[in-house]
Scaffold this active site. Structure first.
Site, PDB file in Angstrom:
ATOM      1  CB  SER A  74      -0.933   0.000   1.212  1.00 22.79           C
ATOM      2  OG  SER A  74      -0.204  -0.120   2.420  1.00 22.79           O
ATOM      3  CG  ASP A 237      -5.364   3.623   8.594  1.00 23.09           C
ATOM      4  OD1 ASP A 237      -4.345   4.225   8.992  1.00 23.09           O
ATOM      5  OD2 ASP A 237      -5.373   2.934   7.554  1.00 23.09           O
ATOM      6  CG  HIS A 240      -2.363   2.559   5.403  1.00 23.98           C
ATOM      7  ND1 HIS A 240      -3.547   2.007   5.870  1.00 23.98           N
ATOM      8  CD2 HIS A 240      -1.795   1.632   4.588  1.00 23.98           C
ATOM      9  CE1 HIS A 240      -3.684   0.788   5.353  1.00 23.98           C
ATOM     10  NE2 HIS A 240      -2.643   0.537   4.582  1.00 23.98           N
TER      11      HIS A 240
END
Length: 267
Positions: A74, A237, A240
């Site tokens: 990611s 979150d 990340h």
């Protein structure tokens, strides 16, 4: 005190009590870790921004060109932010375009959110389609660490990917597993376990990358303290990176990427 002065009945009772305490502590600790793992799996995490461009050109039209590709998880996509210039790729491209060398950066990413090192073979094949990139930046390892993969196994797949890219005359810079002990989406003591796993993965990665002819940037060592001190380096979150977090990583990677770009321009 000599053991013979402890009555045998008391010794037996102390032994049983110690054993029961150890078992209870182990079971209790396992239950806590299991509960935290369940909570971590079911958190709402940032998702890839599908409208985010994965290809862009940054810099003056008359500047020397540089083809930069990102591979990995990611991080290579910029999950957690919503604009290209906030992603690590976008920030690296801007830094290279604005730096002393003034490059015109053709940026692309073949990263896939959730990827582990075993997924790199497919990404390398995609990265080598069409015009050969000059520099590849690989960001991988967090998902290997959080799933407690064996570090040497994960590192072997990474080393093979670096080797294939180097055989294709691509300069390779690898940002090793970041400091997972800094994430706030996972509570202690599970955070400590994941952080320990990440350090083991990073050490194995560094050795494999160097053996394959790549350049290593130890993201945990270079940036971990910043992420631990500043919650703003993570997105909503708590896992990340935010735009600020990706900026920290980009500046840590920049010297190695700029050096790789200079080598590529002489080939």
């Amino acid at each position: 005190m000599s053991e013979r002065f402890i009555p045998s009945g008391l010794a037996n009772r102390l032994g049983r009590a110690a054993t029961l305490s150890l078992i209870a502590g182990t079971v209790g600790g396992a239950a806590v870790l299991a509960g935290q793992a369940f909570a971590a799996r079911h958190r709402r995490y940032a998702q890839p921004e599908l409208a985010l461009a994965l290809r862009a050109t940054v810099g003056r039209a008359d500047a020397p060109p540089l083809r930069l590709v990102l591979l990995g998880d990611s991080s290579a996509l910029g999950v957690g932010v919503g604009r290209l210039d906030e992603t690590i790729g976008g920030q690296l491209a801007n830094l290279l375009a604005e730096g002393p060398s003034g490059r015109r950066v053709h940026l692309s990413s073949v990263g896939v959110s959730g990827s582990r090192s075993t997924d790199l073979a497919t990404q390398v094949a995609r990265a080598l389609l069409g015009e050969r990139p000059d520099v590849a930046v690989i960001l991988i390892g967090a998902n290997d660490a959080t799933t407690l993969r064996r570090p040497m196994e994960a590192a072997a797949y990474l080393g093979a990917a670096v080797h294939r890219l180097r055989e294709a005359r691509v300069e390779v810079v690898v940002g090793t597993c970041p400091d997972l002990g800094a994430v706030r989406a996972i509570a202690p003591p599970l955070r400590n376990v994941v952080g320990w796993s990440g350090r083991r993965v990073a050490r194995a990665q560094a050795a494999a990358v160097l053996d394959a002819g790549g350049t290593v940037v130890d993201l945990a060592t270079e940036t971990g303290a910043v992420f631990r001190a500043d919650a703003g380096t993570l997105c909503h979150d708590g896992y990340h990176p935010s735009a600020d977090g990706y900026r920290v990583w980009a500046h840590a990677l920049l010297p190695a990427v700029a050096a790789a770009a200079a080598v590529a321009s002489r080939q």
